[in-house]
Design a protein around this motif. Structure first.
Motif, PDB file in Angstrom:
ATOM      1  N   THR A 127       0.839  -1.202   0.000  1.00  0.00           N
ATOM      2  CA  THR A 127       0.000   0.000   0.000  1.00  0.00           C
ATOM      3  C   THR A 127       0.869   1.245   0.000  1.00  0.00           C
ATOM      4  O   THR A 127       0.625   2.195  -0.753  1.00  0.00           O
ATOM      5  N   THR A 128       1.875   1.215   0.855  1.00  0.00           N
ATOM      6  CA  THR A 128       2.749   2.378   0.959  1.00  0.00           C
ATOM      7  C   THR A 128       3.482   2.645  -0.352  1.00  0.00           C
ATOM      8  O   THR A 128       3.562   3.784  -0.811  1.00  0.00           O
ATOM      9  N   VAL A 129       4.000   1.595  -0.940  1.00  0.00           N
ATOM     10  CA  VAL A 129       4.702   1.779  -2.222  1.00  0.00           C
ATOM     11  C   VAL A 129       3.741   2.374  -3.243  1.00  0.00           C
ATOM     12  O   VAL A 129       4.076   3.316  -3.966  1.00  0.00           O
ATOM     13  N   SER A 130       2.556   1.838  -3.285  1.00  0.00           N
ATOM     14  CA  SER A 130       1.550   2.337  -4.222  1.00  0.00           C
ATOM     15  C   SER A 130       1.331   3.827  -3.996  1.00  0.00           C
ATOM     16  O   SER A 130       1.252   4.610  -4.948  1.00  0.00           O
ATOM     17  N   ARG A 131       1.248   4.212  -2.735  1.00  0.00           N
ATOM     18  CA  ARG A 131       1.045   5.631  -2.431  1.00  0.00           C
ATOM     19  C   ARG A 131       2.208   6.473  -2.935  1.00  0.00           C
ATOM     20  O   ARG A 131       2.014   7.562  -3.470  1.00  0.00           O
ATOM     21  N   VAL A 132       3.403   5.949  -2.738  1.00  0.00           N
ATOM     22  CA  VAL A 132       4.581   6.696  -3.180  1.00  0.00           C
ATOM     23  C   VAL A 132       4.547   6.919  -4.689  1.00  0.00           C
ATOM     24  O   VAL A 132       4.752   8.024  -5.182  1.00  0.00           O
ATOM     25  N   ILE A 133       4.233   5.858  -5.420  1.00  0.00           N
ATOM     26  CA  ILE A 133       4.206   5.992  -6.886  1.00  0.00           C
ATOM     27  C   ILE A 133       3.164   7.009  -7.307  1.00  0.00           C
ATOM     28  O   ILE A 133       3.351   7.746  -8.271  1.00  0.00           O
ATOM     29  N   ASN A 134       2.063   7.043  -6.561  1.00  0.00           N
ATOM     30  CA  ASN A 134       0.958   7.876  -6.986  1.00  0.00           C
ATOM     31  C   ASN A 134       0.926   9.251  -6.332  1.00  0.00           C
ATOM     32  O   ASN A 134      -0.131   9.831  -6.146  1.00  0.00           O
ATOM     33  N   GLY A 135       2.078   9.735  -5.932  1.00  0.00           N
ATOM     34  CA  GLY A 135       2.121  11.117  -5.465  1.00  0.00           C
ATOM     35  C   GLY A 135       2.605  11.285  -4.034  1.00  0.00           C
ATOM     36  O   GLY A 135       2.949  12.379  -3.611  1.00  0.00           O
ATOM     37  N   GLY A 136       2.643  10.192  -3.269  1.00  0.00           N
ATOM     38  CA  GLY A 136       3.219  10.267  -1.940  1.00  0.00           C
ATOM     39  C   GLY A 136       2.327  10.884  -0.868  1.00  0.00           C
ATOM     40  O   GLY A 136       2.799  11.331   0.166  1.00  0.00           O
ATOM     41  N   GLU A 137       1.023  10.926  -1.109  1.00  0.00           N
ATOM     42  CA  GLU A 137       0.108  11.407  -0.079  1.00  0.00           C
ATOM     43  C   GLU A 137       0.084  10.423   1.095  1.00  0.00           C
ATOM     44  O   GLU A 137       0.191   9.219   0.904  1.00  0.00           O
ATOM     45  N   ARG A 138      -0.068  10.950   2.280  1.00  0.00           N
ATOM     46  CA  ARG A 138      -0.203  10.124   3.476  1.00  0.00           C
ATOM     47  C   ARG A 138       0.973   9.161   3.664  1.00  0.00           C
ATOM     48  O   ARG A 138       0.795   7.999   4.056  1.00  0.00           O
ATOM     49  N   VAL A 139       2.166   9.655   3.360  1.00  0.00           N
ATOM     50  CA  VAL A 139       3.374   8.880   3.614  1.00  0.00           C
ATOM     51  C   VAL A 139       4.352   9.811   4.327  1.00  0.00           C
ATOM     52  O   VAL A 139       4.513  10.960   3.918  1.00  0.00           O
ATOM     53  N   SER A 140       4.981   9.321   5.367  1.00  0.00           N
ATOM     54  CA  SER A 140       5.933  10.170   6.096  1.00  0.00           C
ATOM     55  C   SER A 140       7.151  10.425   5.223  1.00  0.00           C
ATOM     56  O   SER A 140       7.536   9.583   4.416  1.00  0.00           O
ATOM     57  N   VAL A 144      11.591   4.604   0.197  1.00  0.00           N
ATOM     58  CA  VAL A 144      10.939   3.874  -0.898  1.00  0.00           C
ATOM     59  C   VAL A 144      11.423   4.393  -2.250  1.00  0.00           C
ATOM     60  O   VAL A 144      11.728   3.610  -3.156  1.00  0.00           O
ATOM     61  N   GLN A 145      11.519   5.709  -2.366  1.00  0.00           N
ATOM     62  CA  GLN A 145      11.962   6.284  -3.644  1.00  0.00           C
ATOM     63  C   GLN A 145      13.363   5.800  -4.007  1.00  0.00           C
ATOM     64  O   GLN A 145      13.658   5.539  -5.168  1.00  0.00           O
ATOM     65  N   LYS A 146      14.212   5.676  -2.990  1.00  0.00           N
ATOM     66  CA  LYS A 146      15.579   5.193  -3.234  1.00  0.00           C
ATOM     67  C   LYS A 146      15.559   3.786  -3.807  1.00  0.00           C
ATOM     68  O   LYS A 146      16.259   3.466  -4.764  1.00  0.00           O
ATOM     69  N   VAL A 147      14.718   2.946  -3.210  1.00  0.00           N
ATOM     70  CA  VAL A 147      14.628   1.566  -3.689  1.00  0.00           C
ATOM     71  C   VAL A 147      14.092   1.530  -5.122  1.00  0.00           C
ATOM     72  O   VAL A 147      14.597   0.786  -5.972  1.00  0.00           O
ATOM     73  N   ILE A 148      13.092   2.360  -5.387  1.00  0.00           N
ATOM     74  CA  ILE A 148      12.526   2.428  -6.737  1.00  0.00           C
ATOM     75  C   ILE A 148      13.618   2.785  -7.735  1.00  0.00           C
ATOM     76  O   ILE A 148      13.777   2.142  -8.776  1.00  0.00           O
ATOM     77  N   GLN A 149      14.380   3.785  -7.384  1.00  0.00           N
ATOM     78  CA  GLN A 149      15.519   4.201  -8.203  1.00  0.00           C
ATOM     79  C   GLN A 149      16.472   3.037  -8.439  1.00  0.00           C
ATOM     80  O   GLN A 149      16.803   2.705  -9.566  1.00  0.00           O
ATOM     81  N   ARG A 150      16.886   2.435  -7.325  1.00  0.00           N
ATOM     82  CA  ARG A 150      17.907   1.392  -7.402  1.00  0.00           C
ATOM     83  C   ARG A 150      17.454   0.220  -8.269  1.00  0.00           C
ATOM     84  O   ARG A 150      18.224  -0.329  -9.057  1.00  0.00           O
ATOM     85  N   LEU A 151      16.183  -0.133  -8.119  1.00  0.00           N
ATOM     86  CA  LEU A 151      15.675  -1.273  -8.880  1.00  0.00           C
ATOM     87  C   LEU A 151      15.230  -0.889 -10.296  1.00  0.00           C
ATOM     88  O   LEU A 151      14.930  -1.740 -11.124  1.00  0.00           O
ATOM     89  N   GLY A 152      15.199   0.407 -10.580  1.00  0.00           N
ATOM     90  CA  GLY A 152      14.719   0.859 -11.888  1.00  0.00           C
ATOM     91  C   GLY A 152      13.279   0.430 -12.084  1.00  0.00           C
ATOM     92  O   GLY A 152      12.857   0.077 -13.184  1.00  0.00           O
ATOM     93  N   TYR A 153      12.546   0.495 -10.989  1.00  0.00           N
ATOM     94  CA  TYR A 153      11.160   0.019 -11.038  1.00  0.00           C
ATOM     95  C   TYR A 153      10.260   0.902 -11.904  1.00  0.00           C
ATOM     96  O   TYR A 153      10.280   2.121 -11.799  1.00  0.00           O
ATOM     97  N   GLN A 154       9.495   0.278 -12.764  1.00  0.00           N
ATOM     98  CA  GLN A 154       8.473   0.971 -13.556  1.00  0.00           C
ATOM     99  C   GLN A 154       7.178   0.215 -13.342  1.00  0.00           C
ATOM    100  O   GLN A 154       7.109  -0.987 -13.599  1.00  0.00           O
ATOM    101  N   PRO A 155       6.136   0.897 -12.876  1.00  0.00           N
ATOM    102  CA  PRO A 155       4.873   0.197 -12.601  1.00  0.00           C
ATOM    103  C   PRO A 155       4.371  -0.561 -13.826  1.00  0.00           C
ATOM    104  O   PRO A 155       4.533  -0.098 -14.943  1.00  0.00           O
ATOM    105  N   ASN A 156       3.823  -1.701 -13.614  1.00  0.00           N
ATOM    106  CA  ASN A 156       3.250  -2.476 -14.707  1.00  0.00           C
ATOM    107  C   ASN A 156       1.884  -1.892 -15.064  1.00  0.00           C
ATOM    108  O   ASN A 156       0.921  -2.005 -14.313  1.00  0.00           O
TER     109      ASN A 156
END
Lengths: 350, 350
Positions: free
Chosen positions: B22-35, B42-54
């Motif tokens: 849920t948290t990751v999803s929130r981050v991808i979608n604008g980061g509302e309600r995430v500390s 989370v953003q660092k991990v996304i970067q590192r993994l080169g994650y692109q949402p399916n």
DNA sequence: CTGAAAGCGCTTACAG
DNA sequence: CTGAAAGCGCTTACAG
């Protein structure tokens, strides 16, 4: 009736046909292991409901998307729209869809397009890269599992194979031809802001080499952007201390604008100034004088690139392995150009 | 290491970042309600993994695909590639992707393309229909929940709004202009096999009307397909019992091939035969003589059609209702053409 | 020849 | 601010 009917689903079909979802799935995918009676019943329901499988759900199950992505600077440019058409033809033969995007030769837009294509999980990407030296692009490409082929321009420091014209040789030949007519002051006309484009650099390199071999002086003017700027450039150079006697235009639009300018200014071609352009174009042979050009094999570039990409896509699918094994495919296919002699270079009329 | 690393998933990111999906999803979608701390991790991990949402998974959850489909006869045709470019521009403004497909003016291919686009669950479709009377197409369109706008040509008996040029009036004006020069035998040149195209029929109708008003005789020759066929047509008519003194070419390529033929045969224009073409084209003003044309507002056609489509897409999204409510949108937007006077019609040189 | 059930990668109430 | 769990519409072993 539901408020939002949206699309019928496989489950809808299964319910209506009173069969399991497995059976419907089988029917959609060829009808193996389904009795003729069931097959017919299910097909009728599919017809009646206008059912179209949800592509997204298939992808989720790991199916190929049967989709290729294409990134070009502009689809309105006849060179790229011809490539796109060729790519589409080949794609259709493989029953693949082609998603065409344009980058405006802008690195960030290009990267964004690539990411969107990756999100769509296309099976492969064709790209005419805005910039050949692009670390960020190379990084993304390296990380992705998707096969990529570049065309018109290579991507340096990457394992991406590319299909390009032999720009260097084409320009060299054109310049040599002008030299053979006895012209001594040959000037190069290019588009503003395109100094760093691979194709343009290669053409300039070929031009310079030929000029150097003739022990003459090279001069490149990259100020063209429309008919007016071409007029200005022509006027400036002709009024200069050492006026040119021939122009080598570096791409289709540069040639066209130069033609328009020369015609507008009533400058005799090739008497006062001769002209050769890189890229053939509609009406080049109908203008007066007709325009001598270096012709690229445009359809072939698109065709060969797409075919190459499909080889990689199929290979990947078979092996199930990715990445490293395509390192060795990092080759450049170079297609030869053809010098089409018409009148603007000084060659006699038929 | 896995055998087929394929793409990183949201779950991968969640695991690495030690948070819930849920948290990751929130981050991808604008980061509302995430500390902020979590966000950054989370953003660092996304970067590192080169994650692109399916993209596919999102669609399945009922998200908009943010994709439009375009069906044109050919992307290599400058008219349609210009429309496509305009559509792409507007789409990009809305952060939508445009999928371009081509039908070759072939009904079945067109229908197939449409079905593929439906399978991709595009949010809307732009189409230049191969045939304006197409019952099957109308059926599919009626059944689908997807908003559609046609351009260049309407779709009869459907609720699909369309954006077209005022072909009738443009052709009528061009013919009237030729008549005003005193020509009495004006002949129409068109492309082989295009008799039934909406645009061509409209132009012929305008031509016939003007001829009729002048109490003269209309003649239409639809045998052009390349330079040679144009030559043959010109020769045949000039050698006939009642040779024409002016040609009205029904579309860009017909004009271009006619120019090439006339030039090749050394026939003086407009002295022996005058010429006006439908569609402006590069170099029309540079040819000798320059060619008088009826100019369409091509970019605007693409732009207006796409804007209209977006209005429908947004409306649909809001209301959540589909189908019937767009019946009333079944309007035709007609863009005016402009007669650009040059020399081939007999107008004096500047 | 047929079908129940798991699972692809996300989003989203819902509960904390 | 955070997360467990259900479910979107398919495909596919697996069992019959």
């Amino acid at each position: 009736m539901r408020a939002v009917p949206s699309h019928a689903t496989l489950t809808d079909v299964a319910r209506e046909a009173r069969v399991g979802t497995t059976t419907v799935s089988r029917v959609i995918n060829g009808g193996e292991r389904v009795s003729p009676a069931t097959l017919e019943r299910v097909q009728k329901v599919i017809q009646r409901l206008g059912y179209q499988p949800n592509h997204a759900a298939r992808i989720l199950k790991g199916e190929s998307t049967r989709t290729l992505g294409l990134i070009v600077p502009s689809v309105a440019d006849s060179f790229f729209s011809t490539c796109a058409e060729a790519a589409q033809k080949v794609s259709r033969l493989h029953h693949f869809l082609l998603i065409v995007t344009s980058s405006n030769n802008h690195g960030p837009t290009e990267l964004e397009n690539l990411n969107v294509l990756i999100q769509h999980r296309v099976d492969g990407v064709l790209i005419a890269p805005a910039v050949s030296h692009n670390k960020e692009l190379v990084e993304v490409l390296k990380r992705t599992a998707i096969p990529v082929v570049s065309f018109d321009r290579p991507i340096y420091n990457s394992s991406v194979p590319s299909v390009v014209s032999n720009n260097y040789k084409g320009a060299w030949e054109a310049t040599r031809h002008l030299l053979s007519h006895g012209y001594k002051r040959i000037i190069c006309f290019g588009f503003k802001g395109e100094d760093s484009l691979y194709t343009i650099k290669e053409r300039i390199r070929g031009y310079r080499q030929a000029i150097k071999e003739a022990k003459l002086t090279a001069e490149v003017d990259m100020s063209i952007s429309d008919c007016e700027s071409a007029e200005l450039a022509v006027r400036t150079h002709l009024q200069g201390p050492n006026p040119p006697d021939a122009i080598f235009a570096l791409k289709n639009l540069a040639t066209i604008y130069t033609c328009e300018a020369l015609q507008k200014m009533d400058i005799p071609v090739p008497a006062t100034i001769a002209l050769i352009g890189f890229d053939d174009f509609e009406l080049a042979s109908t203008l007066n004088p007709s325009i001598t050009v270096v012709k690229q094999q445009i359809e072939q570039i698109g065709e060969v690139a797409t075919t190459l990409l499909f080889e990689q896509v199929k290979a990947r699918k078979k092996s199930g392995v990715r990445g490293s094994q395509n390192e060795r495919n990092s080759e450049t296919t170079r297609l030869e150009t053809e010098l089409i002699l018409r009148n603007s270079c000084g060659c006699g009329r038929r």
